[in-house]
Structure formats: structure tokens, C-alpha cells
Design an enzyme around this catalytic site. Structure first.
Site, PDB file in Angstrom:
ATOM      1  N   TRP A  61       0.849  -1.192   0.000  1.00 48.43           N
ATOM      2  CA  TRP A  61       0.000   0.000   0.000  1.00 48.43           C
ATOM      3  C   TRP A  61       0.885   1.242   0.000  1.00 48.43           C
ATOM      4  CZ3 TRP A  61       0.001   3.659   4.020  1.00 48.43           C
ATOM      5  CH2 TRP A  61       0.810   3.328   5.116  1.00 48.43           C
ATOM      6  N   PHE A  64      -1.368   6.814  -1.707  1.00 50.78           N
ATOM      7  CA  PHE A  64      -2.272   7.094  -2.819  1.00 50.78           C
ATOM      8  C   PHE A  64      -3.030   5.861  -3.286  1.00 50.78           C
ATOM      9  CE2 PHE A  64       1.165  10.365  -4.179  1.00 50.78           C
ATOM     10  CZ  PHE A  64       0.768  11.212  -3.168  1.00 50.78           C
ATOM     11  N   SER A  65      -2.593   4.660  -2.883  1.00 56.01           N
ATOM     12  CA  SER A  65      -3.181   3.457  -3.477  1.00 56.01           C
ATOM     13  C   SER A  65      -2.883   2.224  -2.642  1.00 56.01           C
ATOM     14  CB  SER A  65      -2.612   3.251  -4.887  1.00 56.01           C
ATOM     15  OG  SER A  65      -1.202   3.048  -4.815  1.00 56.01           O
ATOM     16  N   VAL A  67      -2.037  -2.082  -3.441  1.00 57.10           N
ATOM     17  CA  VAL A  67      -1.556  -2.937  -4.525  1.00 57.10           C
ATOM     18  C   VAL A  67      -1.855  -4.393  -4.178  1.00 57.10           C
ATOM     19  CG1 VAL A  67       0.409  -3.605  -5.950  1.00 57.10           C
ATOM     20  CG2 VAL A  67       0.287  -1.285  -5.029  1.00 57.10           C
ATOM     21  N   LYS A  82      -2.850  -2.188  -9.026  1.00 53.58           N
ATOM     22  CA  LYS A  82      -2.778  -0.962  -8.229  1.00 53.58           C
ATOM     23  C   LYS A  82      -4.116  -0.239  -8.312  1.00 53.58           C
ATOM     24  CE  LYS A  82      -0.029   3.333  -7.945  1.00 53.58           C
ATOM     25  NZ  LYS A  82       1.157   4.036  -8.507  1.00 53.58           N
ATOM     26  N   ASP A 186      12.255  10.053  -7.777  1.00 54.30           N
ATOM     27  CA  ASP A 186      12.215   9.429  -6.445  1.00 54.30           C
ATOM     28  C   ASP A 186      12.967   8.095  -6.442  1.00 54.30           C
ATOM     29  OD1 ASP A 186      11.617   9.393  -3.761  1.00 54.30           O
ATOM     30  OD2 ASP A 186       9.635   8.496  -4.025  1.00 54.30           O
TER      31      ASP A 186
END
Length: 520
Positions: A61, A64-65, A67, A82, A186
Site C-alpha cells: 500500500w 495514494f493506493s 496494490v 494498483k 524518487d
């Protein structure tokens, strides 16, 4: 250079490094985020995209989401699904991520760096109780390089393996930068995942029990629905609550022979109805048991659920409660490491031929933009980003150097702390200057925040005393590397740690480095 956890006050905080043996996270998403605009509640066995994808278990996780590991019944292969939060800001970010991933997928599949970037397989919409969610499916990959560092107890991954990883990541970055025009923004160990050979063979064996239980549950559910339909057809509309199924023997006395016959027939009919109702209850109980069995199945032997304020956190249609299913990354140890070998060093040799892929383009952007906003997780953040200069793909190369140092040593290259008279950014810049000694004028005067950190002479405003040391000395003195190794690693890292981003080495230049030439 410390192995302590990253502060959560940063916009892009890294996962905390804990001193535990498990490679699994002890934390899960906040149950409060299961609301309108938030996460979509998912149960094992749920189906998505018109039934194409069946949820097998949770992989992880993010803010934003979530998985999930899912079986694609169209191709009979597994995917990582996702599911993004449904609020507009998350949806907009997801659509941008899809555009970037489609570019990665289509630009040049024959490029040598293509295979080192995780690929998007498909995307679709899913409407649920909390809104409309953007969904993406990816190829299934294993644990991250952070987990691999944990396997080596933060003492550093062997150099040959780090060289192999470095070469592959540089090839992936070269593809993203030069061919796709994309900045990752990132790059860090958590966002580089290990590819697992023969992953389908393993997953089909390990998920067979889950899929069987799902099928049994669905069959039971279908049977229960059929019983309900039969019951309705037989009995007609529901009887009112005050209806008496049959008269008592006393009430029956005095009835004619014909009335008694009709009463007996009615009693027999109502007995049959009662038996069907009992049968339906039994079916529902059995369905509940199968659902519980599915919820309790876990391939990685993790706890089945966590609780918040004593409430079980899983979406449960029978109880109305909400439960968060625990994450369970694909455990490479159970797939790759030979179980019949006791010697740990021998078992770990499986990573000598490691293949990795750059993942998570959720924060990525196009190279042709004009950007000054803050990017990168704190420890991997480049100097131009800190002072508010315009940045581009060179920022990824700074992160690359920080990540390679960490893989080799188990510790951060830069780990800034706030003091009583300075903040983390001040300390971060000070640590950079201590190691790299000089600072270009573009950093001291051209950034939106340059004047917050530097005076008119280019000196730091808030930290006056610096302790200068060379990178090769840090490697030799602190991490006890032989002089020749320290020199070679320093020579490899320094071109990516150029304070002036316009002079920083590109991925294609770094692929020519002598340090990588013994890697096929």
C-alpha cells in the site's frame, strides 16, 4: 551517515529502517482513509475489469493506493493490481502516471534499458462505494533493494552484486532520460524491485489453495441464491408475521373431514418450507466458513489482519465491519534460495545473478518542464532541489549515487538533522559541502531559496564550522574498505555527486565507468 529512520516531516519521507528480521511491514493503511475519495475496500476473491482479474492477496500500500496480487483469467498469469484513491487529485496524478508509463511501454521495447523498468500491462476504471478509482496492472516483481539490504543485515551488499544492480539501474535511467524524456524524481532502494525468474510457476502453486477456496465460496453463494429463488417460487409472496402455519389439535376438533384433510395438506406444505429455510441457513453458514477460510489464507504466513480500536479491519459483507488485509511482499527466500543448503553464504549466492527493475513512476515527470518544486526522498535529494533551482533529469543521478553508497555500506550517505539554530536543509547542505568542498554560484545565488542558506560571499548562514573529509576516506576509515576499493568506488560515485548539475555525469557516461567493466 547513519542508519536511523527518516523524519516524517519531509514531503517524500522514506520508509523507516527497523532492526527487525522480517522483511514485511508492520504498518498498514489507515482505516480512516476508507471513505469517499479514499481507498477502495477489497476482499480476497473480488473481481475487477468485468471479471478479468481475481484478487489473490495484498502486496502492499501507499498513501495514494493499495496494490494487490491478482490472477488475469484472460492470460492465465498473475499481475500486480494498483487501485488508486478516488479523490480528484489522486485521479489526476494517476492519469499522468498512466501517460508516462504508456510512453515507457511504447517508445522502444528493443532498447537495452527497457527491460530494467517495470512495465504497465493495462489500466481501467472501477466504481465502488467510495467513488471511481483508476486501476493499473503491472508485471509481478519481488521485494525491493531495501529488503535485500535487510537480508545482508545493513552491513552492505557484496560489491559484485551492487555493480550488477548499478549497471542495470543506469541502463534503465538511460532509457527513461534519453529515449522517453522522463525524470523519475524518487529513485531509492524501495523503488527498485527484484525480478524473479519462473515467477508464474511459483505463484500458481502457492495460490492454488486460495483460488480453490474462492471457487468453493462462489459455488456456495450461487447455491444459496438458487435455494432462495426456489423458496420464493414455492411459497409465493412472504407470509405476514401474524400468520399461523397450522391450527393446534384442539382448534382442529369439530372440523369436517374435508377441512381436516386440507389442514393436513397445509401442515405438510409448511413443514417443507421450514426445512428449506433451515437448509438455506446451513448454506449461509457454510459460505461464511469458506469466506473466513479465504480471509485467513496467507502465502507468506503473515497475520491475517490487524485491528483498530478492537474492530476487525476487512471488508466483510456479512458483518458490515472493515478490516485491513495485511501486506505480504513476494518472499524471494521461499522462491530463489535453496532450502536444502544450510550455509547462508552459499544460499545468498543466488543473488549473484540478480536482475532488477526501476519501479513506481507515481512522482515522475517529463523532462521538458520548468520545475522548482520539492522532489526526492530526503536522503536522496539533490542540492539544486533544496535551494529551489530549476531541476531536470540530473537530479536522478544524484539519487543514484546516494543509493549505490547505501547499498555498499548499509548506511545513508547524507542523513541531515535539525539543530537548535538550523534546520534539516541547512544541515543537508553542510554535509554536502563537507564531502564535496566547493559550491557553484548557481546554488548560492540563483535558487528561489538560496538567500535563506547562503550569505553574499557564498558561505552558509547558519552553520559556520564544517568538518571536511574526502569520500574515499569515509569509505576507508569508517567502512574499512581497502584503499584500492575505496578509491575505485569514490571515482565511480563522485561524477554523479557533482554539485553543479550541469556538470553531473549522465547514465550513458556512467555506464562507461571502469568500476562496471567487469560486469557482463
Amino acid at each position: 551517515m547513519s542508519n536511523s529512520s527518516c523524519s516524517s516531516e519531509d514531503d517524500y519521507s522514506a520508509s523507516e529502517y527497523s532492526d527487525v528480521e522480517s522483511i514485511l511491514s508492520d504498518e498498514e493503511e489507515d482505516i480512516e482513509d476508507y471513505k469517499k475519495g479514499g481507498y477502495h475496500p477489497v476482499c480476497i476473491g473480488d473481481r475487477f475489469d468485468n471479471g478479468r482479474y481475481i484478487i489473490v492477496r495484498k502486496l502492499g500500500w501507499g498513501h495514494f493506493s493499495t496494490v494487490w496480487l491478482a490472477l488475469d483469467i484472460l492470460t492465465d498469469t498473475h499481475v500486480a493490481l494498483k487501485i488508486v484513491k478516488s479523490a480528484d487529485r489522486y485521479t489526476e496524478s494517476a492519469l499522468e502516471e498512466i501517460n508516462l508509463l504508456e510512453c515507457v511501454k511504447k517508445t522502444n521495447p528493443h532498447s537495452r534499458g527497457y527491460q530494467y523498468v517495470a512495465q504497465l500491462l493495462s489500466h481501467f476504471w472501477h466504481t465502488g462505494p467510495n467513488g471511481k478509482h483508476a486501476c493499473m496492472t503491472f508485471e509481478v516483481l519481488g521485494e525491493s533493494l531495501l529488503s535485500l539490504m535487510k537480508r545482508y543485515h545493513y552491513k552492505g551488499i557484496p560489491q559484485p552484486i551492487v555493480k550488477r544492480i548499478s549497471k542495470q539501474v543506469l541502463q534503465g535511467l538511460d532509457y527513461l532520460h534519453r529515449e522517453c524524456g522522463i525524470v523519475h524524481t524518487d529513485l531509492k532502494p524501495e523503488n527498485v524491485l527484484v525480478w524473479i525468474p519462473n515467477i508464474e510457476e511459483y505463484l500458481k502453486k502457492e495460490t492454488a489453495e486460495v483460488l480453490t477456496a474462492i471457487k468453493q465460496r462462489d459455488d456456495a453463494s450461487s447455491s444459496r441464491k438458487n435455494i432462495s429463488i426456489t423458496h420464493t417460487t414455492t411459497t409465493g409472496r412472504p407470509q405476514p408475521k401474524e400468520h399461523k402455519p397450522w391450527l393446534t389439535e384442539t382448534e382442529a376438533n369439530g372440523l369436517t373431514k374435508s377441512q381436516k384433510k386440507r389442514l393436513k395438506k397445509k401442515k405438510k406444505k409448511m413443514m417443507a418450507e421450514a426445512q428449506k429455510k433451515a437448509s438455506a441457513i446451513d448454506e449461509e453458514d457454510e459460505l461464511g466458513k469458506l469466506t473466513d477460510k479465504i480471509d485467513n489464507l496467507s502465502i507468506s504466513n503473515v497475520e491475517t489482519a490487524t485491528t483498530v480500536d478492537g474492530i476487525s479491519q476487512d471488508d466483510d459483507s456479512r458483518t458490515g465491519k472493515t478490516k485491513v488485509i495485511p501486506s505480504s511482499t513476494l518472499d524471494i527466500a521461499s522462491i530463489l534460495l535453496p532450502r536444502d543448503i544450510d550455509d547462508e553464504d552459499e544460499r545468498m549466492k543466488v543473488f549473484d545473478k540478480i536482475i532488477v527493475k526501476i519501479a513506481d513512476l507515481g512522482n515522475a515527470c517529463w523532462m521538458d518542464g520548468d520545475y522548482t518544486h520539492v522532489i526526492q526522498t530526503r536522503q536522496y535529494r539533490s542540492p539544486e532541489v533544496i535551494v529551489g533551482c530549476k531541476w531536470t533529469n540530473e537530479a536522478d543521478m544524484w539519487s543514484m549515487a546516494c543509493m549505490v553508497f547505501e547499498l555498499l555500506t548499509g548506511e545513508f550517505l547524507f542523513d541531515p538533522r535539525a539543530g537548535s539554530k538550523y534546520n534539516k536543509d541547512d544541515d543537508h547542505l553542510a554535509q554536502m559541502l563537507e564531502l564535496l568542498r566547493t559550491v557553484p554560484k548557481i546554488l548560492t545565488s540563483a535558487g528561489e531559496l538560496s538567500r535563506d542558506f547562503f550569505d553574499r560571499t557564498g558561505k552558509l548562514k547558519h552553520i559556520k564550522k564544517l568538518r571536511y573529509r574526502r569520500l574515499r576516506d569515509v569509505l576507508h576509515d569508517t567502512f574499512l574498505m581497502p584503499p584500492e576499493e575505496a578509491d575505485a568506488i569514490s571515482a565511480f560515485l563522485l561524477p554523479m555527486l557533482e554539485m553543479d548539475m550541469t556538470k553531473r555525469a549522465s547514465p550513458s557516461q556512467m555506464l562507461e565507468s571502469p568500476w562496471l567493466q567487469d560486469i557482463p
